[in-house]
Design a protein around this motif. Structure first.
Motif, mmCIF file in Angstrom:
data_model
loop_
_atom_site.group_PDB
_atom_site.id
_atom_site.type_symbol
_atom_site.label_atom_id
_atom_site.label_comp_id
_atom_site.label_asym_id
_atom_site.label_seq_id
_atom_site.Cartn_x
_atom_site.Cartn_y
_atom_site.Cartn_z
ATOM 1 N N GLU A 241 6.705 31.797 -20.799
ATOM 2 C CA GLU A 241 6.356 33.203 -20.569
ATOM 3 C C GLU A 241 5.088 33.314 -19.729
ATOM 4 O O GLU A 241 4.992 34.171 -18.840
ATOM 5 N N LEU A 242 4.113 32.432 -19.976
ATOM 6 C CA LEU A 242 2.896 32.432 -19.160
ATOM 7 C C LEU A 242 3.207 32.008 -17.724
ATOM 8 O O LEU A 242 2.664 32.571 -16.767
ATOM 9 N N PHE A 243 4.079 31.017 -17.583
ATOM 10 C CA PHE A 243 4.466 30.547 -16.250
ATOM 11 C C PHE A 243 5.146 31.655 -15.453
ATOM 12 O O PHE A 243 4.875 31.826 -14.254
ATOM 13 N N GLU A 244 6.014 32.412 -16.113
ATOM 14 C CA GLU A 244 6.717 33.487 -15.410
ATOM 15 C C GLU A 244 5.763 34.580 -14.958
ATOM 16 O O GLU A 244 6.000 35.261 -13.967
ATOM 17 N N GLN A 245 4.647 34.748 -15.689
ATOM 18 C CA GLN A 245 3.656 35.747 -15.292
ATOM 19 C C GLN A 245 2.819 35.281 -14.110
ATOM 20 O O GLN A 245 2.384 36.094 -13.287
ATOM 21 N N GLU A 246 2.595 33.975 -14.022
ATOM 22 C CA GLU A 246 1.740 33.447 -12.946
ATOM 23 C C GLU A 246 2.171 32.029 -12.582
ATOM 24 O O GLU A 246 2.053 31.107 -13.378
ATOM 25 N N HIS A 247 2.700 31.867 -11.386
ATOM 26 C CA HIS A 247 3.001 30.540 -10.863
ATOM 27 C C HIS A 247 2.924 30.585 -9.344
ATOM 28 O O HIS A 247 2.812 31.655 -8.750
#
Length: 308
Positions: A241-247
């Motif tokens: 979920e964190l990756f989908e917010q910022e990558h």
């Protein structure tokens, strides 16, 4: 949707298409064939200049463009527009030098008293949390128009002169960014807009393949250098979920058996950036490779502890 509202939208739809079929109306407005036929009859009753074309490839044709009635927004659309405007509040710089205050005042002025009361009630019930713009970005308009019109720019970026073809601009975590192709380095790059101190139009022709690049597929231009370091990190559901917010273009999410991993590459001079990114992921991620990245991350945390 009320019939009067749908008829108004159909008028705008056919005025743009000039030629249409019942199937077009059924798909566009999610109505039955019987309703579409009734709506066509209603259009004819109000004087829309349409006539039927019969045969296998028949349909309806508009004889000439119509003078359309003023655009009308229903209450739900007005509330949706107000929600959308809230995203402008945190930005001191916007393309075309438009301010939130000016837009907001004009918007509120044209509302009825009942609609204003709806907005006021919503303000008392909905909280909008914003990431404030951190630094001024003075060249957003020229960057955006260069992306739209396929124009190559000469910019000054952190005291170096670069020749770029902007592809798209976006905002993230309080900063504006410009996705672009660096004509000098022949490589895809992302530039932080507040670090661009000058921008001017050139007569240089962009590469043909760049003319069809969009924000969605612009990451395909990104290529690692020969010195790039490959990485692979195990990640749990919270980390996903964190990756989908910022990558970033240099990383992607893959699945192997029942596990999820972030894989990609980073350049040697991006080590500090990668360590900070890993720190934001926290306990949701476990480094698989490169193994020496583990010690660098440990040192990062030790340095943090020493400053407490």
């Amino acid at each position: 949707m009320k019939k009067s509202e749908r008829i108004n939208q159909i008028l705008r739809f056919i005025n743009q298409k000039q030629q249409f079929t019942l199937q077009d109306l059924m798909q566009e407005f999610q109505i039955s064939k019987r309703t579409a036929l009734r709506d066509v009859a209603s259009l004819e009753e109000i004087g829309a200049p349409i006539y039927a074309e019969y045969g296998r490839y028949g349909g309806y044709r508009l004889l000439n463009q119509m003078k359309l009635p003023p655009i009308y927004f229903n209450n739900q659309e007005i509330l949706a527009l107000y929600f959308a405007m809230q995203s402008l509040r945190s930005f001191s710089n916007l393309p075309f030098q438009v301010s939130y205050r000016t837009i907001h005042e004009k918007f509120i002025d044209v509302l009825s008293e009942c609609q204003k009361q709806d907005i006021e009630r919503m303000q008392n019930r909905v909280s909008f949390q914003h990431t404030e713009q951190i630094k001024e970005s003075m060249h957003l308009e020229i960057l955006l128009m260069a992306a739209v019109q396929n124009i190559v720019l000469k910019i000054t970026y952190q005291n170096s002169v670069r020749t770029i073809h902007p592809i798209a601009i976006y905002v993230m975590k309080g900063y504006w960014y410009c996705q672009a192709y660096d004509m000098d380095k022949t490589a895809y790059r992302v530039f932080r807009c507040d670090r661009i101190t000058s921008a001017e139009i050139t007569t240089i022709q962009p590469l043909e393949e760049l003319k069809v690049i969009t924000k969605q597929n612009s990451h395909s231009l990104w290529k690692p250098s020969d010195n790039a370091i490959q990485f692979k990190w195990l990640i749990n559901q919270a980390g996903i979920e964190l990756f989908e917010q910022e990558h970033y273009p240099s990383m992607k999410l893959i699945y192997e058996l029942e596990n999820a991993y972030i894989i990609g590459t980073y350049e040697p001079n991006e080590l500090g950036f990668i360590i900070k990114y890993l720190a934001r992921l926290g306990q949701t991620v476990k480094i698989i490779e490169p193994t020496n990245l583990k010690e660098t991350l440990r040192q990062y945390y030790r340095d943090l502890l020493e400053n407490i």
